[in-house]
Design an enzyme around this catalytic site. Structure first.
Site, PDB file in Angstrom:
ATOM      1  N   LYS A  62      31.707  42.476  -8.736  1.00 55.45           N
ATOM      2  CA  LYS A  62      31.733  41.194  -8.030  1.00 55.45           C
ATOM      3  C   LYS A  62      30.541  41.036  -7.088  1.00 55.45           C
ATOM      4  O   LYS A  62      29.898  39.994  -7.057  1.00 55.45           O
ATOM      5  CB  LYS A  62      33.040  41.049  -7.240  1.00 55.45           C
ATOM      6  N   ARG A 114      30.137  55.854  -0.507  1.00 54.30           N
ATOM      7  CA  ARG A 114      31.275  55.522   0.343  1.00 54.30           C
ATOM      8  C   ARG A 114      32.469  56.408   0.005  1.00 54.30           C
ATOM      9  O   ARG A 114      32.697  56.742  -1.161  1.00 54.30           O
ATOM     10  CB  ARG A 114      31.665  54.048   0.159  1.00 54.30           C
TER      11      ARG A 114
END
Length: 210
Positions: free
Chosen positions: A13, A156
């Site tokens: 996205k 992350r």
């Protein structure tokens, strides 16, 4: 054009939002980015969000939507916008609708879970500007460095495989029902994941007629 991008974590996205933003000359509104910006700027809603974040709590829907509404009132959103990361739940979508936040299309990028897990383990994120890269499909020009600001790229913690599987479970339970919410309003469009970023972009452009 006022777009919402739907899809599982790691569906692409953010990458497609950046591309569509350039193509359409409209801003991408990423919930995480504007939350951080609002907290840094010390706006009233930003300070509310900061209190929740610093205490380790989830930021309530009304605070998130309040920050979104603040951002959409800025001049650069007058010609349209792309929402990435919000709404995450039907109550958020309903609150947005009740607040008069207009949407033309909810575009869902469809990717299988096993592809997501494999993909996210190779994702790298800029620690300063939050731009995202991938060691295979979208590598930075210089290894470990952001193409846009030159800062360090990091992995992350929520890109670890077990974390990704947990996030996918949450997505299927809480966020995937949004597809039915927008389908009922005649605003849902779906695009199957393609072998490359460019092919996915082409499929999205064809779906949106742009």
């Amino acid at each position: 054009m006022r777009l919402i991008l739907l899809g599982a974590p790691g569906a692409g996205k953010g990458t497609q939002a950046e591309i569509l933003s350039r193509l359409l000359s409209i801003p991408t509104i990423s919930t995480g980015n504007i939350l951080r910006a609002a907290m840094k700027a010390g706006t009233e809603v930003g300070l509310k969000a900061k209190a929740y974040v610093e205490s380790g709590q989830l930021v309530p829907d009304e605070v998130i939507i309040g920050i979104i509404r603040e951002r959409l009132a800025e001049p650069d959103c007058a010609a349209g916008y792309i929402l990435d990361g919000v709404p995450r739940t039907i109550p958020q979508a309903q609150t947005m609708e009740d607040m008069g936040i207009e949407i033309d299309c909810a575009l869902s990028i469809e990717v299988e879970d096993e592809v997501i897990v494999r993909r996210m383990s190779g994702r790298r994120t800029c620690k300063d500007c939050s731009a995202t890269f991938h060691v295979e499909s979208n590598p930075p020009k210089t290894e470990g460095k952001c193409d846009f600001c030159g800062s360090e790229l990091t992995i992350r913690k929520d890109d670890a495989p077990e974390t990704v599987k947990n996030r996918l479970t949450t997505y299927h339970r809480e966020t995937e029902p949004l597809k039915a919410f927008y389908a009922e309003r005649g605003k849902l469009r779906e695009v199957r994941n393609q072998p490359s970023i460019e092919a996915t972009t082409a499929a999205i452009r064809d779906c949106l007629g742009i």
